[in-house]
Write a protein that holds these residues in place. Structure first.
Motif, PDB file in Angstrom:
ATOM      1  N   LEU A  71     -15.129 -13.206  -4.835  1.00 25.42           N
ATOM      2  CA  LEU A  71     -16.208 -14.099  -4.409  1.00 25.42           C
ATOM      3  C   LEU A  71     -17.089 -13.439  -3.361  1.00 25.42           C
ATOM      4  O   LEU A  71     -18.312 -13.402  -3.505  1.00 25.42           O
ATOM      5  N   ILE A  72     -16.493 -12.912  -2.297  1.00 22.52           N
ATOM      6  CA  ILE A  72     -17.314 -12.355  -1.216  1.00 22.52           C
ATOM      7  C   ILE A  72     -17.977 -11.045  -1.626  1.00 22.52           C
ATOM      8  O   ILE A  72     -19.014 -10.673  -1.090  1.00 22.52           O
ATOM      9  N   LYS A 106     -18.320 -24.505   3.127  1.00 19.74           N
ATOM     10  CA  LYS A 106     -19.187 -25.271   2.230  1.00 19.74           C
ATOM     11  C   LYS A 106     -20.120 -24.348   1.444  1.00 19.74           C
ATOM     12  O   LYS A 106     -20.368 -24.568   0.253  1.00 19.74           O
ATOM     13  N   THR A 107     -20.628 -23.313   2.123  1.00 20.45           N
ATOM     14  CA  THR A 107     -21.503 -22.349   1.441  1.00 20.45           C
ATOM     15  C   THR A 107     -20.753 -21.658   0.310  1.00 20.45           C
ATOM     16  O   THR A 107     -21.279 -21.517  -0.807  1.00 20.45           O
ATOM     17  N   LEU A 108     -19.525 -21.223   0.584  1.00 18.05           N
ATOM     18  CA  LEU A 108     -18.737 -20.543  -0.446  1.00 18.05           C
ATOM     19  C   LEU A 108     -18.386 -21.496  -1.585  1.00 18.05           C
ATOM     20  O   LEU A 108     -18.379 -21.097  -2.753  1.00 18.05           O
ATOM     21  N   ARG A 109     -18.103 -22.740  -1.256  1.00 16.85           N
ATOM     22  CA  ARG A 109     -17.786 -23.723  -2.294  1.00 16.85           C
ATOM     23  C   ARG A 109     -18.990 -23.927  -3.214  1.00 16.85           C
ATOM     24  O   ARG A 109     -18.834 -24.085  -4.431  1.00 16.85           O
ATOM     25  N   GLN A 110     -20.183 -23.938  -2.649  1.00  9.99           N
ATOM     26  CA  GLN A 110     -21.390 -24.093  -3.466  1.00  9.99           C
ATOM     27  C   GLN A 110     -21.522 -22.957  -4.474  1.00  9.99           C
ATOM     28  O   GLN A 110     -21.898 -23.186  -5.635  1.00  9.99           O
ATOM     29  N   HIS A 111     -21.214 -21.724  -4.040  1.00  7.11           N
ATOM     30  CA  HIS A 111     -21.254 -20.584  -4.961  1.00  7.11           C
ATOM     31  C   HIS A 111     -20.200 -20.737  -6.062  1.00  7.11           C
ATOM     32  O   HIS A 111     -20.485 -20.490  -7.241  1.00  7.11           O
ATOM     33  N   VAL A 112     -18.998 -21.138  -5.676  1.00  6.29           N
ATOM     34  CA  VAL A 112     -17.916 -21.299  -6.650  1.00  6.29           C
ATOM     35  C   VAL A 112     -18.268 -22.383  -7.658  1.00  6.29           C
ATOM     36  O   VAL A 112     -18.104 -22.210  -8.877  1.00  6.29           O
ATOM     37  N   TYR A 157     -18.293 -35.857  -8.903  1.00  2.29           N
ATOM     38  CA  TYR A 157     -17.018 -35.586  -8.230  1.00  2.29           C
ATOM     39  C   TYR A 157     -17.222 -34.625  -7.059  1.00  2.29           C
ATOM     40  O   TYR A 157     -16.631 -34.788  -5.991  1.00  2.29           O
ATOM     41  N   GLU A 158     -18.087 -33.647  -7.254  1.00  2.00           N
ATOM     42  CA  GLU A 158     -18.316 -32.636  -6.232  1.00  2.00           C
ATOM     43  C   GLU A 158     -18.929 -33.250  -4.971  1.00  2.00           C
ATOM     44  O   GLU A 158     -18.652 -32.793  -3.854  1.00  2.00           O
ATOM     45  N   GLN A 159     -19.752 -34.278  -5.137  1.00  2.00           N
ATOM     46  CA  GLN A 159     -20.362 -34.929  -3.975  1.00  2.00           C
ATOM     47  C   GLN A 159     -19.325 -35.581  -3.067  1.00  2.00           C
ATOM     48  O   GLN A 159     -19.556 -35.769  -1.873  1.00  2.00           O
ATOM     49  N   LYS A 160     -18.166 -35.920  -3.634  1.00  2.00           N
ATOM     50  CA  LYS A 160     -17.104 -36.561  -2.857  1.00  2.00           C
ATOM     51  C   LYS A 160     -16.084 -35.557  -2.324  1.00  2.00           C
ATOM     52  O   LYS A 160     -15.159 -35.941  -1.604  1.00  2.00           O
ATOM     53  N   LYS A 161     -16.253 -34.301  -2.655  1.00  2.00           N
ATOM     54  CA  LYS A 161     -15.282 -33.278  -2.261  1.00  2.00           C
ATOM     55  C   LYS A 161     -15.312 -33.059  -0.753  1.00  2.00           C
ATOM     56  O   LYS A 161     -16.381 -32.900  -0.160  1.00  2.00           O
ATOM     57  N   TRP A 196      -9.963 -25.625  -3.325  1.00  2.00           N
ATOM     58  CA  TRP A 196     -11.333 -25.492  -2.819  1.00  2.00           C
ATOM     59  C   TRP A 196     -12.067 -24.345  -3.510  1.00  2.00           C
ATOM     60  O   TRP A 196     -13.251 -24.463  -3.848  1.00  2.00           O
ATOM     61  N   PHE A 197     -11.377 -23.234  -3.717  1.00  2.00           N
ATOM     62  CA  PHE A 197     -12.006 -22.065  -4.330  1.00  2.00           C
ATOM     63  C   PHE A 197     -11.757 -21.988  -5.839  1.00  2.00           C
ATOM     64  O   PHE A 197     -12.029 -20.970  -6.460  1.00  2.00           O
ATOM     65  N   MET A 198     -11.235 -23.088  -6.390  1.00  7.63           N
ATOM     66  CA  MET A 198     -11.038 -23.204  -7.841  1.00  7.63           C
ATOM     67  C   MET A 198     -10.275 -22.006  -8.396  1.00  7.63           C
ATOM     68  O   MET A 198     -10.692 -21.388  -9.390  1.00  7.63           O
ATOM     69  N   VAL A 199      -9.173 -21.688  -7.760  1.00 11.87           N
ATOM     70  CA  VAL A 199      -8.340 -20.574  -8.221  1.00 11.87           C
ATOM     71  C   VAL A 199      -7.681 -20.980  -9.529  1.00 11.87           C
ATOM     72  O   VAL A 199      -7.029 -22.030  -9.603  1.00 11.87           O
TER      73      VAL A 199
END
Length: 500
Positions: free
Chosen positions: A331-332, A387-393, A413-417, A486-489
Motif C-alpha cells: 500500500l505505502i 483515514k487517508t490510507l483507508r480511502q486508498h484501500v 457501509y463505508e460511510q459508517k466505518k 481496516w486495510f482489507m487484508v
C-alpha cells in the motif's frame, strides 16, 4: 529451603544502582496506610490522597486518580500561567478539523459506546490487577517477595497477589527455553532496580530525560518485544499531510492561495503551541516551498524536529511474511510520493512500515504542558493518516466491483466505518494512566484516566507490568484483527481462491 543467599543477591543488585546522591536522603520510612482499604484488600487503582473508592461499579474504575490535567482543570493552587497555557491548548484541540475532546472517566458513559466491546476484556484485566493486585506476582518469587515485603509492612503479602499457577510463557514474555524460576528471579532483581531508580529520580528531582532512559524505557523494553515493540520517538516529526488543520474562524470568502496560506498559518500556530516549541514548527524539505505554497506542498513539509509530541510508541511487528505486513508494504509503496513511504503520521525510519498501536507521553510532575494534550494532537494526526490510507484501500476495492448496486451498498457501509478504539498512555513521574480514544464521524473523544500502576513501590510496579502485558495481548489479538479489517487484508482462503 534457605533463601537467604538469593535474597542477598537481589538486595545487592538494588544497592549497586542507587547513586551516591541518595546517600544523604532520609532513611526509609514505612508506607502510609491506605485509608480506603477494607478487609485487607489493597487497592492500587487510587493514590493514597484520593477519596474512598465508590462501590457497586462492575469495573471499579469510576473514580480515577488525579493527573496533571485534572489538577490544571480543578486546582486553584496551579499557577495562572500554566492554567492559561493548558486551557488554550484544549481550546485548540476542540478547533481541529476533527475536534479532540477529553472526558473524565465514567464507566456508565464509556460502556454505551459502540466500540466498547473491543476494550471490555482489556479493562477487566487491568481492573483485576489494579483493584486488588490479583495474580500480579509470579508464584516462583513468593518466598523472596514475602521477605522483602515484611521489611516495610511488618506483615505477610496477600495470598491473591500471587499466581495460583504459572502463566503461559508467552503472556509473561518468557522464551519457552528459559527456566521459569530463573526468569522470575531475574525479573524481580530488574524491577527492584527500576523502582529504586525511580525513587532516586523523584527524590533528586531529575529531568525527564533521566526518567526516560533509566526508568521508562527499560520497563517498556522488558514487556514489549518480538511482535509488539517499543520505539522512542521523541525526535520523530509529523508529516504535513497528516497534521490535522484548525478550523478557520473567519467566514469571509478567500482565494485559493489565501486559504492555503491560512492552513499553513494554523499548522504553525498549533504545533508551536501544543509542543511548547520556541522555534518555527514547519520545516520545509522542498527548496521551492517558500515561493509556492500550493495545497500539494502539504505532502512536502513536516513538523520541526525540535517539537516533541510523544515519547514512545508501541508498534506491531508481525513476522516477515505476515499478510498484514505485506499489505501495508504494498500500500505505502503504491501511494508514496517521491520515495517517502510511511504508514503512520510520521515518516520516522524505525516505524515507517509498522502500525502504531499505542502512543505514550511522559513528563515530570513539574512540566507546564500536560502530556495528554500532546497525545491529543498526535492521535488526531494518526487518525487522519489511517483515514487517508483507508480511502486508498477502499478505492482500489470498489474499482474491482462491476455491479453498480453492489458498489452502492459498499459505499453506504463505508460511510459508517469507524476506527477501533485505541489506548494512549500518560506517565507523570511514578504514575502511569491510560486513556481510551473513541473515534466517530465528527469527533475524537479521549476518556480517562484509568490507572495502570506506578513505580512508587515494588508491588505497584508488578501491577504496572501486568497491566502493560494485558495491553500487549490486546495489541496482538483485538487490535491486529481490527487493522486487518481496516486495510482489507485478504484471508488465507481468499488468497487461495485467487490463485486457483
Amino acid at each position: 529451603m534457605d533463601h537467604s543467599r538469593t535474597l542477598q543477591w537481589v538486595e545487592s543488585v538494588v544497592e549497586s544502582i542507587v547513586d551516591s546522591s541518595s546517600a544523604h536522603c532520609e532513611p526509609r520510612r514505612k508506607r502510609p496506610k491506605r485509608t480506603h482499604n477494607k478487609g485487607g484488600d489493597a487497592d492500587f487503582s487510587y493514590p493514597y490522597n484520593t477519596q474512598e473508592p465508590k462501590h457497586g461499579s462492575h469495573l471499579s474504575l469510576d473514580t480515577p486518580p488525579k493527573t496533571e490535567l485534572d489538577i490544571e482543570m480543578r486546582s486553584p493552587k496551579k499557577s495562572k500561567g500554566n492554567n492559561k497555557g493548558n486551557s488554550e491548548i484544549r481550546d485548540l484541540l476542540l478547533r481541529l478539523e476533527t475536534p479532540v475532546d477529553i472526558e473524565r472517566w465514567d464507566v456508565r458513559v464509556v460502556s454505551k459506546q459502540d466500540d466498547f466491546c473491543k476494550i471490555k476484556k482489556l479493562l477487566k484485566n487491568i481492573n483485576d490487577y489494579t483493584a486488588k493486585g490479583c495474580g500480579v506476582l509470579p508464584k516462583e518469587i513468593k518466598p523472596y517477595f514475602t521477605a522483602i515485603y515484611r521489611e516495610g509492612e511488618a506483615a505477610d503479602p496477600a495470598v491473591w497477589w500471587f499466581e495460583t499457577e504459572a502463566s503461559p510463557s508467552a503472556i509473561r514474555g518468557i522464551n519457552p527455553l528459559v527456566d521459569a524460576d530463573a526468569f522470575a528471579l531475574m525479573e524481580l532483581a530488574m524491577l527492584r532496580k527500576i523502582q529504586a531508580r525511580a525513587a532516586s529520580s523523584k527524590t533528586n528531582n531529575r529531568h525527564e530525560c533521566h526518567w526516560v532512559s533509566a526508568v521508562y524505557m527499560p520497563l517498556l523494553q522488558h514487556v514489549f518485544e518480538e511482535e509488539v515493540q517499543v520505539e522512542n520517538v521523541a525526535t520523530a516529526t509529523m508529516e504535513g499531510d497528516s497534521i490535522p488543520l484548525l478550523k478557520r474562524l473567519r467566514t469571509q470568502p478567500r482565494s485559493t492561495s489565501d486559504s492555503t496560506l491560512d492552513a499553513f498559518d494554523t499548522l504553525s500556530e498549533f504545533c508551536v503551541t501544543v509542543t511548547g516549541s520556541s522555534v518555527s514548527s514547519i520545516n520545509s524539505q522542498n527548496s521551492s516551498f517558500k515561493g509556492n505554497k500550493g495545497t500539494h506542498n502539504l505532502a512536502h513539509i513536516q513538523s520541526h524536529s525540535n517539537a516533541k509530541f510523544v515519547n514512545f510508541v508501541l508498534t506491531m511487528n508481525p513476522p516477515e511474511h505476515d499478510a498484514l505486513r505485506e499489505t501495508i508494504r504494498n500500500l505505502i509503496t503504491g501511494i508514496s510520493d517521491k520515495g517517502r513511504r510511511h504508514v503512520n503520521q510520521s515518516a520516522y525510519q524505525p516505524i515507517k512500515d509498522k502500525i502504531i498501536a499505542v502512543s505514550i507521553g511522559a513528563t515530570t510532575e513539574f512540566s507546564t504542558v500536560d502530556p495528554l494534550l500532546r497525545l491529543g494532537l498526535w492521535t488526531a494526526a494518526w487518525h487522519k493518516r489511517m483515514k487517508t490510507l483507508r480511502q486508498h484501500v477502499f478505492a482500489t476495492y470498489i474499482a474491482s466491483i462491476h455491479d453498480e448496486g453492489e458498489r452502492m451498498k459498499h459505499r453506504i457501509y463505508e460511510q459508517k466505518k469507524r476506527m477501533i478504539t485505541v489506548p494512549v498512555i500518560t506517565i507523570v513521574g511514578h504514575q502511569w494512566n491510560v486513556y481510551f480514544v473513541f473515534f466517530d464521524a465528527q469527533s475524537i473523544t479521549m476518556h480517562g484516566p484509568v490507572r495502570l500502576g506506578s513505580t512508587e513501590e515494588l508491588l505497584s510496579t508488578y501491577v504496572l507490568v501486568a497491566s502493560l502485558r494485558a495491553i500487549y495481548h490486546w495489541i496482538q489479538t483485538t487490535f491486529k484483527e481490527a487493522m486487518e479489517d481496516w486495510f482489507m487484508v485478504p484471508s488465507p482462503k481468499a488468497k487461495l481462491d485467487a490463485t486457483s
